[in-house]
Design an enzyme around this catalytic site. Sequence first.
Site: not given
Lengths: 392, 336
Positions: A125-127, A159, A242, A377, A379
């Site tokens: 639960g980050y975003s 997710s 990671e 991302s 970018e």
Amino acid sequence: MDETAELAAFRAEVRDFALTRCPPEIRAVVAANGKLGRKQWAPWQRILHAHGWGAPSWPKEHGGTGWDQRRRHIFDEVLAECDCPPQYHHGLRHLGPVLIAFGTEEQKARFLPGILSGEDWWCQGYSEPGAGSDLASLKTRAVREGEEYVVTGQKLWTSHAHEADWMYTLVRTNAEVKRQEGITLLLIPLDAPGIRVREVRTIDGWHHVNEVFLDAVRVPVANRIGEENKGWTYGKFLLDRERLGGANVAPAFRFLDRCRALVARELAAPGQALKREQLEYRLLLAEAELRGARELGRAAVEAVMAGEPLGLMPSELKLSTADTVQRIGAIALDAVGERVASRFRPVDASGPNAEVEDIEWVQNFMYLRAKTIFGGSNEVQKNVVAKQLFGM
Amino acid sequence: MAFEPKPMLPGDAHDAARRFAEASATTLARLQEPAARAAELAVQWDALLELGWAGMLVPEDCGGAGGTLLDMAALAEGAGSAALALPLVAVCAVAPTLLAGQPLLLAELAAGRLQPCVVLAGGITAETGRLSGRALGVETPPVPGHALVAVEDALYLLDLGTAGAGFTRHERIDGRLTLDLELQGAPARLLAADAGASIARARDLGALLSCVEAVAAMGTLIRQTIDYLLQRQQFGTALASFQALRHRVAEMYVAWRNLTGLVQAALRTPEERNIAFAKLRLGEAGRFVAEQAIQVHGGMGMTEELPATRLARRILMAEFEWGDRHAQAARLLAAA
Ligand SMILES: Cc1cc2nc3c(=O)[nH]c(=O)nc-3n(C[C@H](O)[C@H](O)[C@H](O)COP(=O)(O)OP(=O)(O)OC[C@H]3O[C@@H](n4cnc5c(N)ncnc54)[C@H](O)[C@@H]3O)c2cc1C
């Protein structure tokens, strides 16, 4: 035995294990590019754990294998070559190392065994709606009341939250200081009162991501990792662990093989010759790029073995593979799209997925768009690369 | 500190070739007329032969240095980093590979007395030892003397001064010299009738070393592009501050690193497949880097005098040497 012979023997041992012990019905899902969930992952993790291979990246004293980076790389590579699912990462690769480094003895005793055995299922639960690439702007608030935090806010893109037991969660414990210095890492059981999980429907027609609403959820202080307001450091530690995730290009090669077989099967008719040759050519271009990425991955593994800094390698790997895999997905879409895209979803059935043969190629194409969005991302990766290259 | 590319094969050979190529480029940059450039290239080529590089791959008992593929590749990388406009790979690597098993000719090559151009591309026929047909844009040493000509599986040595052999001369986009050969029953010496394997090996070696040269040129080109964007001011600030350009450069860098991975794999295991994939990728990655370098230099990117455009044209040219990307794709598909 010299080292290369030893590694070759290890490779053979893993392959033998993968082919004989990973249940065929689980491998079939991977081979069919299907959607993986707890139903496939948990039994596979149990099998690995029973064999002593539950946690390739953990030290021995915590139930890990103690393998070096080379062996871990071989392990991941061979599992992919054999169509075994990659290990579910949230507990093993993300939270586990943080617990080992910063958790209390009680926390380690409580949580590590469940991760190893696959008994406890974790999500991240980050975003949040307002905090994506700029994660430090997260707002979900945790207010201390005695020996509890009271957590209120919303997580997004979580997710597997719909099948998870626990969520490791970044929350704001101080809004007065520099943004990164007011964040805390909490472990929150998803059955706690005040939590509501709602599916976010994604363009692929699968269910992976969710919104998680937290309304005055009471979380014991004992579920805090490390110190209050140090959560950003632990989160960064986790992401640094990671950074080599992209070194394993083997799943992308399997995906390429499957796509190549699809093109040959779908476009066998003489009237399809131009299309088939064009798609075969594009597959070769993608394969060339993946081969380049595989070399970068090997170099990164060797850098870790030699204790050298990784520098830009993780970003190079991500940028070398994420959109290549997307392009392979696009080739498959071009092969079957005309036939199946028009039959994406049955109107009269309840589930979101069509049963149309080969529809998973359409789903995969859609799903793969996420490859360049999550995990930093494209970018954001290019910002990282440019900053280093320009020295500013 | 802004970016500085690291060579794949660092060492004395690389550094020597790099210094040579940089000096060559500096001198050539002052010369505009094709004839003057050709004359200067002839002087430089003699200097290169003096260094013994034509003998790098020639066995020691034939008067060569008995070097390995990696020794040769180190020279090619150093030369490539400044887009050397001389046929190093064709004469010093492809030719001796074709001549394997011809000790006398190898000795001539190592001594700089035999300086052949190499014709592998087809278009020539042979009848009772006489060659006919045309071969266009064949890379050549500054003073054309001989040609090694593959006709299907047979290998011939042709004296370009012989009756029936005519040629005209051109300069390529990367400033190297070429010949258009026009053969009308020119008598040639049959060196081997069934040289198919060594012809294929020679072509692969050429393709691999073209990739090495191009990777080196791309590294330099990316560095020069970064330097330019850091220094060039528009809208009151350095162009390097604009994200669109920063991202473009990041993409160039990643394409270059990816290609470098493939080329390193092919150098480690120089099999046909590895080389074909590297050359295929060069077609894509090299073209991208060259095009984007020109674009972000603005009008300067269109000028011949800019060192960066010279590198860009070298990279574009490298694709067409020893089989372009479609030729590589065709053989990969045929082998599948
Ligand atoms: C399938 C999927 C699964 C996910 N799973 C999880 C999960 O389990 N847990 C979790 O916490 N999160 C998860 N995420 C969230 C993911 O980490 C975020 O989507 C990601 O961080 C990007 O944030 P955002 O979606 O808010 O996009 P934004 O940050 O709003 O970005 C929008 C666009 O702007 C670009 N952009 C952003 N900043 C810059 C910049 N500085 N310069 C140039 N361009 C920029 C981005 O690249 C993107 O193209 C998941 C996402 C997806 C799609």
